[in-house]
Design an enzyme around this catalytic site. Structure first.
Site: not given
Ligand SMILES: [Zn+2]
Length: 630
Positions: A171, A298, A300-301, A325-326, A329, A348, A403, A411, A585, A587
């Site tokens: 992604q 963080g 990826m689903e 969260h994942e 998804h 999201e 991206d 989100y 990471r 973030k």
């Molecule tokens: Zn997500």
């Protein structure tokens, strides 16, 4: 995915066209000047793929790849099965990026092909001439060592330090850097894969994984459900498996396995409550893969096997909302998928809403409220920092790298919109709507406009007295947070506000603040809401009382290091340096690089750390931060 871009940093250039062209005719937006400079967006058109699924649509892939760790290349072939949708179509067009295409064949006969000149964002179209009667072609190829979707790690960059590691991250549009395919979320494929690795390593994929497979360097996978290309994923390393529940388990390097299984032991409960509320889980097993520290996200689903950063193994389950969260998804994103990257908020926003609900069901109302307040603060930070065009849920991304869409807007704004719908019609009614929505669009890729049309026919029709069409348009097609949005609050945080105020006023010394019952959430709220400028005395008092410079929680450390950078608090700089060079990471590192880049001194420090870290960073983390140290 969770989340790539930081809450503050996405000050990218606005697209050359005006945001107003996004606004549909039915929008109630009145304050914006009409200055369209570009054609109307065509709903459902994927502006980020060069392929031609409208004429020939790929439906299945058979991968046969060998991981060559010395050459840093995946080598082999993919056989693509496709449907001819246009009777006169004679060309299959695939997306590629930096692929070395060796041959194309069908039934053992070579086929003519050309590779267009590469576009810097989209890559190069591979055009294959397809004779009549052919619905399957095989492309032999190898990837580039610099493939944007593949990271090759040396043993030194892993937890165990003994074996190399590989992982892919497709992604948004990086699948094309390791497979020639129609790289669009509206093209769903089933796949099989045969992956050859060094004998001592294990390969895992976003597919059926057999925890008991013999470790022999040759692994077979099947993904029987049609998935979009961005969910195709592969990892190879010294991986072990540990079960966490009947349908859940974790793959990790041996050094991390027990800690990960313990940290995420509630995954099975999360799966159960989500099924009870939103309908059956569609994907058989749900396992986690713990990646090395360089993983840029963080999580990826990837279906059946979420990829997870090790930075959330905190020892106290305080950061496990990432797993919720994942997992969420699996319903929103993997089962019902955004048709284009403009529609990412459907993935999201729904997933963030579900995450809060899952956390509330498993860990209670108070924790949910704290996490919702922190999420809302991330959102307001972004709204303050982003250009208006980027604050729109159905964003115009033409001419930009997709991206760029990963801010808190899709989100948290998306989740807040759904929260408002829930509050207006009532939780039971809204849950019923979601169950039907997930069922209605299962294994389909849909646009914002299809969602709006569905909402019109269902929730809006049933609750015409409570919902307002214009309000829905405002949420989806205009910037900012609509006035009257359901702002989350937390009683627990009111006490933190008081403690912070008393400390800042000099009424209570840091060492006398009663932090005994604080969880990570209290700490983050306490630190994130400090004023920009603190005195040396205040900084030293906080650090001495709470040992913040050496916090073992990566999120708390991040918040403290942000304060340290803003105030040039030198005692924290050694930790800051090791934090930047060990964690990839984005973030967590990007806001630090950005803050450091504000002064000449800071920039020099950042440059030194970046140069040392760069060989271990993922290409996406390099790309996101190199501008700060130039
Ligand atoms: Zn997500």
């Amino acid at each position: 995915m969770k989340k790539f871009l930081s809450s503050v940093a996405m000050a990218v250039a606005v697209a050359a066209c005006s945001p107003q062209s996004v606004t549909p005719e039915s929008s109630t937006s009145s304050s914006e000047a009409a200055a369209p400079t570009m054609a109307e967006i065509k709903s459902g058109v994927d502006y980020h793929s060069l392929s031609n699924p409208g004429e020939m649509k790929v439906t299945h892939l058979d991968l046969d790849l060998t991981a060559d760790f010395d050459a840093k290349r995946l080598k082999g072939s993919v056989t693509l099965t496709f449907d001819k949708l246009a009777a006169d179509a004679s060309e299959l067009v695939l997306d590629t990026r930096e692929l070395d295409i060796q041959s194309v064949s069908a039934n053992g006969e070579s086929l003519a092909f050309t590779l267009d000149e590469a576009d810097p964002e989209l890559g190069a179209a591979l055009r294959i001439q397809v004779p009549d009667g052919i619905n399957q072609v095989t492309v032999s190829y190898q990837t580039s060592p610099q493939a944007s979707g593949v990271q090759w790690l040396t043993p030194a960059q892993t937890a165990g330090k003994q074996h190399p590691f590989l992982f892919t991250q497709a992604q948004a549009v990086h699948a094309r850097s390791f497979i020639p395919l129609q790289d669009s979320p509206q093209v769903r494929v089933t796949y099989t894969a045969k992956i050859k690795t060094p004998e001592e390593l294990l390969a895992v994929m976003s597919a059926s994984n057999d925890p008991d497979t013999p470790r022999d360097g040759e692994y077979d996978f099947t993904m029987p459900q049609p998935i979009p290309s961005y969910l195709i994923a592969l990892a190879i390393g010294d991986l072990q498996f540990k079960a966490m529940g009947e349908r859940t388990g974790v793959y990790a390097e041996p050094a991390l396995l027990d800690a990960a299984a313990e940290e995420f032991e509630d995954t099975e409960s999360m799966l159960e409550v989500t099924e009870q509320t939103y309908g059956a889980y569609s994907w058989d097993r749900y396992d986690l893969l713990i990646l090395p520290l360089s993983f840029p996200f963080g999580g990826m689903e990837n279906p059946r096997l979420s990829f997870i950063t090790p930075t959330v193994i905190a020892g106290d389950k305080s950061l496990v909302s990432l797993i919720a969260h994942e997992l969420a998804h699996s319903w929103s994103g993997n089962t019902v998928t955004n048709a284009t990257w403009r529609d990412l908020w459907l993935n999201e926003g729904f997933t963030t809403y579900l995450t809060y609900r899952i956390m509330e069901m498993v860990y209670g109302h108070d924790r949910y409220r704290k996490e919702a307040v922190l999420g809302y603060q991330d959102l307001t930070d972004d709204v303050a920092a982003l250009p208006e065009n980027d604050e729109i849920l159905a964003i115009d991304l033409r001419g930009r790298n997709p991206d760029d869409v990963f801010s808190n807007i899709p989100y948290e704004k998306g989740a807040l919109f759904l929260r408002e719908l829930e509050q207006k019609v009532g939780r039971a009614e809204f849950d019923k709507f979601l169950v039907n929505y997930f069922q209605h669009f299962a294994f389909k890729s849909i646009t914002t406009d299809e969602f709006v049309a569905y909402l019109d026919k269902t929730l809006l029709a049933d609750h015409a007295d409570k919902l307002d069409k214009a309000r829905i348009q405002e949420w989806i097609f205009t910037p900012g947070i609509p006035a009257g949005a359901p702002v989350p609050t937390s009683d627990a945080f009111e006490l933190i506000d008081q403690a912070r105020s008393h400390f800042l006023a000099g009424e209570v010394p840091a060492s006398s603040i009663n932090t005994q019952s604080w969880t990570v959430h209290e700490w983050l709220y306490f630190l994130n809401n400090m004023p920009d400028a603190l005195t040396d005395v205040q900084l030293a008092a906080l650090d001495e009382a709470f040992n913040l410079t050496h916090s073992s929680n990566n999120e708390i450390a991040h918040s403290w290091l942000m304060i340290a950078v803003k105030n040039n608090y030198e005692p924290a700089y050694e930790r800051l340096y090791s934090y930047l060079v060990s964690i990839g990471r984005n973030k967590l590192v990007k806001p630090l690089y950005q803050a450091l880049s504000q002064t000449e001194e800071g920039k020099a420090f950042a440059k030194k750390a970046f140069e040392e870290a760069k060989p271990g960073y993922h290409p996406l983390t390099v790309k996101a931060n190199e501008g700060f140290v130039e």
